[in-house]
Design a protein around this motif. Structure first.
Motif, short mmCIF file in Angstrom:
data_model
loop_
_atom_site.label_atom_id
_atom_site.label_comp_id
_atom_site.label_asym_id
_atom_site.label_seq_id
_atom_site.Cartn_x
_atom_site.Cartn_y
_atom_site.Cartn_z
N GLU A 52 11.20 -3.93 15.01
CA GLU A 52 11.72 -5.19 15.50
C GLU A 52 12.66 -5.85 14.52
O GLU A 52 13.47 -6.70 14.89
CB GLU A 52 10.56 -6.14 15.81
CG GLU A 52 9.60 -6.38 14.64
CD GLU A 52 9.96 -7.62 13.85
OE1 GLU A 52 10.68 -8.47 14.38
OE2 GLU A 52 9.53 -7.73 12.71
N ALA A 53 12.67 -5.45 13.26
CA ALA A 53 13.56 -6.04 12.27
C ALA A 53 15.02 -5.73 12.57
O ALA A 53 15.91 -6.40 12.08
CB ALA A 53 13.20 -5.55 10.88
N THR A 54 15.27 -4.68 13.38
CA THR A 54 16.66 -4.33 13.68
C THR A 54 17.23 -5.22 14.78
O THR A 54 18.43 -5.22 14.99
CB THR A 54 16.74 -2.87 14.14
OG1 THR A 54 16.00 -2.70 15.35
CG2 THR A 54 16.20 -1.94 13.07
N ARG A 55 16.40 -5.95 15.47
CA ARG A 55 16.89 -6.84 16.52
C ARG A 55 17.62 -8.01 15.88
O ARG A 55 17.22 -8.53 14.85
CB ARG A 55 15.74 -7.35 17.38
CG ARG A 55 14.94 -6.24 18.03
CD ARG A 55 13.84 -6.81 18.89
NE ARG A 55 12.99 -5.75 19.41
CZ ARG A 55 13.30 -5.02 20.48
NH1 ARG A 55 14.39 -5.26 21.13
NH2 ARG A 55 12.49 -4.06 20.89
N GLN A 56 18.69 -8.44 16.50
CA GLN A 56 19.51 -9.51 15.94
C GLN A 56 19.64 -10.66 16.93
O GLN A 56 19.89 -10.44 18.11
CB GLN A 56 20.90 -8.99 15.58
CG GLN A 56 20.91 -7.96 14.47
CD GLN A 56 20.62 -8.60 13.11
OE1 GLN A 56 21.43 -9.30 12.55
NE2 GLN A 56 19.44 -8.32 12.59
N MET A 57 19.48 -11.87 16.42
CA MET A 57 19.64 -13.05 17.26
C MET A 57 20.29 -14.16 16.44
O MET A 57 20.24 -14.16 15.20
CB MET A 57 18.29 -13.53 17.79
CG MET A 57 17.26 -13.83 16.71
SD MET A 57 15.65 -14.26 17.40
CE MET A 57 14.62 -14.22 15.93
N ALA A 58 20.96 -15.08 17.14
CA ALA A 58 21.57 -16.25 16.51
C ALA A 58 20.76 -17.47 16.93
O ALA A 58 20.41 -17.61 18.10
CB ALA A 58 23.03 -16.38 16.96
N VAL A 59 20.49 -18.34 15.96
CA VAL A 59 19.61 -19.48 16.21
C VAL A 59 20.28 -20.77 15.75
O VAL A 59 20.75 -20.85 14.61
CB VAL A 59 18.25 -19.33 15.48
CG1 VAL A 59 17.34 -20.51 15.82
CG2 VAL A 59 17.59 -18.01 15.86
N MET A 60 20.32 -21.75 16.63
CA MET A 60 20.81 -23.08 16.27
C MET A 60 19.73 -24.10 16.57
O MET A 60 19.04 -24.01 17.59
CB MET A 60 22.07 -23.43 17.07
CG MET A 60 22.60 -24.82 16.78
SD MET A 60 24.13 -25.20 17.69
CE MET A 60 24.42 -26.87 17.10
N ALA A 61 19.57 -25.08 15.67
CA ALA A 61 18.57 -26.13 15.87
C ALA A 61 19.18 -27.48 15.56
O ALA A 61 19.95 -27.63 14.60
CB ALA A 61 17.35 -25.89 14.98
N VAL A 62 18.85 -28.46 16.39
CA VAL A 62 19.36 -29.83 16.25
C VAL A 62 18.19 -30.77 16.06
O VAL A 62 17.20 -30.69 16.81
CB VAL A 62 20.19 -30.24 17.49
CG1 VAL A 62 20.54 -31.71 17.44
CG2 VAL A 62 21.44 -29.39 17.59
N PHE A 63 18.29 -31.66 15.08
CA PHE A 63 17.22 -32.60 14.76
C PHE A 63 17.76 -34.02 14.66
O PHE A 63 18.96 -34.22 14.43
CB PHE A 63 16.56 -32.24 13.43
CG PHE A 63 15.80 -30.95 13.42
CD1 PHE A 63 14.42 -30.92 13.55
CD2 PHE A 63 16.47 -29.74 13.26
CE1 PHE A 63 13.72 -29.73 13.53
CE2 PHE A 63 15.78 -28.54 13.24
CZ PHE A 63 14.39 -28.53 13.38
N GLY A 64 16.85 -34.99 14.83
CA GLY A 64 17.18 -36.39 14.60
C GLY A 64 16.62 -36.84 13.27
O GLY A 64 15.44 -36.59 12.97
N GLY A 65 17.43 -37.50 12.46
CA GLY A 65 17.00 -37.89 11.12
C GLY A 65 15.87 -38.90 11.10
O GLY A 65 15.13 -39.00 10.10
N LYS A 66 15.69 -39.67 12.18
CA LYS A 66 14.62 -40.67 12.25
C LYS A 66 13.40 -40.16 13.01
O LYS A 66 12.45 -40.92 13.23
CB LYS A 66 15.15 -41.94 12.92
CG LYS A 66 16.25 -42.64 12.12
CD LYS A 66 16.71 -43.91 12.82
CE LYS A 66 17.79 -44.63 12.01
NZ LYS A 66 18.25 -45.87 12.70
#
Length: 272
Positions: A52-66
């Motif tokens: 499974e280490a050969t699988r590739q994915m792109a990840v984006m995460a959005v957070f609120g500072g408060k």
């Protein structure tokens, strides 16, 4: 459900253990691939059954500072960014915190209807037309500016890594030195003034820096004998009236000589 994602967008995620899901010391593994039982899949079965280490994915995460909900705080964002960058399954990642926002900010206005004033105002008619025909005029509001930016970033990231035809090329965002503000800085920069423009100053700068197009924008073929006389006349007009140097254009000069003299008198001269 167990899935094998290619690109993932997470808005202020909660109820997860970042160290178990991602990073070099993760404990959670991706599920095995689903291989259809067909006669012509023998060649791909070995490729699909790699670790499974050969699988590739792109990840984006959005957070609120408060945001103070566990999993969605600024500290959680910093931890998630660290473990994603350490994970050999993640080919690219962007983690951004909008400092002045709380949980759920990116959903502001997603399902709300625009309230137009029915007073016959031309501006309202324009906004209604643009919204109906093109999906919106692209205006940022005071309250939903960060929400729109988060949506645009997420859409761009998803489209970048979900292409199968003509896939995106170039370095991943997380290692691109030219885009360090997106990869290294956790906090989202303030874009509130990005749309402010001094239109009058732009017009004045454009006028002061205006340069006439060669030949006044006309299309003249120097190889067309029928146009050479006209071209010679135009080129003669480009010579400064007070020029008396060694490369002064004479009445009997042909096209090649006229152009060569203009070029010799001014090395920066360029026409074709």
């Amino acid at each position: 459900p167990l899935i094998n994602p290619g690109v993932v967008i997470a808005w202020y995620p909660t109820r997860y253990n970042a160290r178990e899901l991602f990073g070099a010391q993760r404990t959670t593994q991706l599920p095995p691939p689903v291989i259809e039982d067909t006669a012509d899949n023998d060649d791909t079965a070995e490729e699909e059954s790699k670790p499974e280490a050969t699988r590739q994915m792109a990840v984006m995460a959005v957070f609120g500072g408060k945001d103070d909900i566990p999993g969605a705080t600024t500290e959680d964002a910093a931890l998630l960014k660290t473990v994603l960058e350490e994970d050999d399954r993640v080919k690219d990642t962007v983690v951004k915190v909008f400092p002045d926002q709380d949980h759920g900010f990116a959903h502001i206005g997603l399902s709300g209807e625009i309230d137009y004033e029915d007073d016959g105002d031309d501006a309202d008619e324009y906004e209604r037309f643009v919204d109906d025909e093109f999906g919106g005029a692209g205006q940022l509001g005071v309250d939903d500016g960060d929400a729109e930016i988060a949506c645009l970033l997420s859409t761009g990231f998803m489209e970048t890594y979900s292409r199968t035809f003509l896939p995106t090329t170039g370095p991943p965002i997380m290692v691109d030195e030219a885009e360090s503000e997106w990869s290294k800085d956790l906090s989202m920069k303030d874009l509130s003034g990005a749309r402010k423009r001094d239109v009058r100053q732009e017009i004045e700068d454009s006028l002061s820096n205006y340069v006439d197009e060669p030949l006044g924008g006309r299309m003249i073929d120097p190889n067309d004998e029928d146009q050479q006389d006209e071209l010679i006349r135009i080129l003669r007009g480009m010579e400064p009236e007070d020029y008396n140097g060694p490369f002064k254009i004479e009445d009997d000069d042909n096209l090649e000589t006229v152009y060569a003299k203009l070029k010799a008198a001014d090395p920066t001269f360029q026409l074709f």
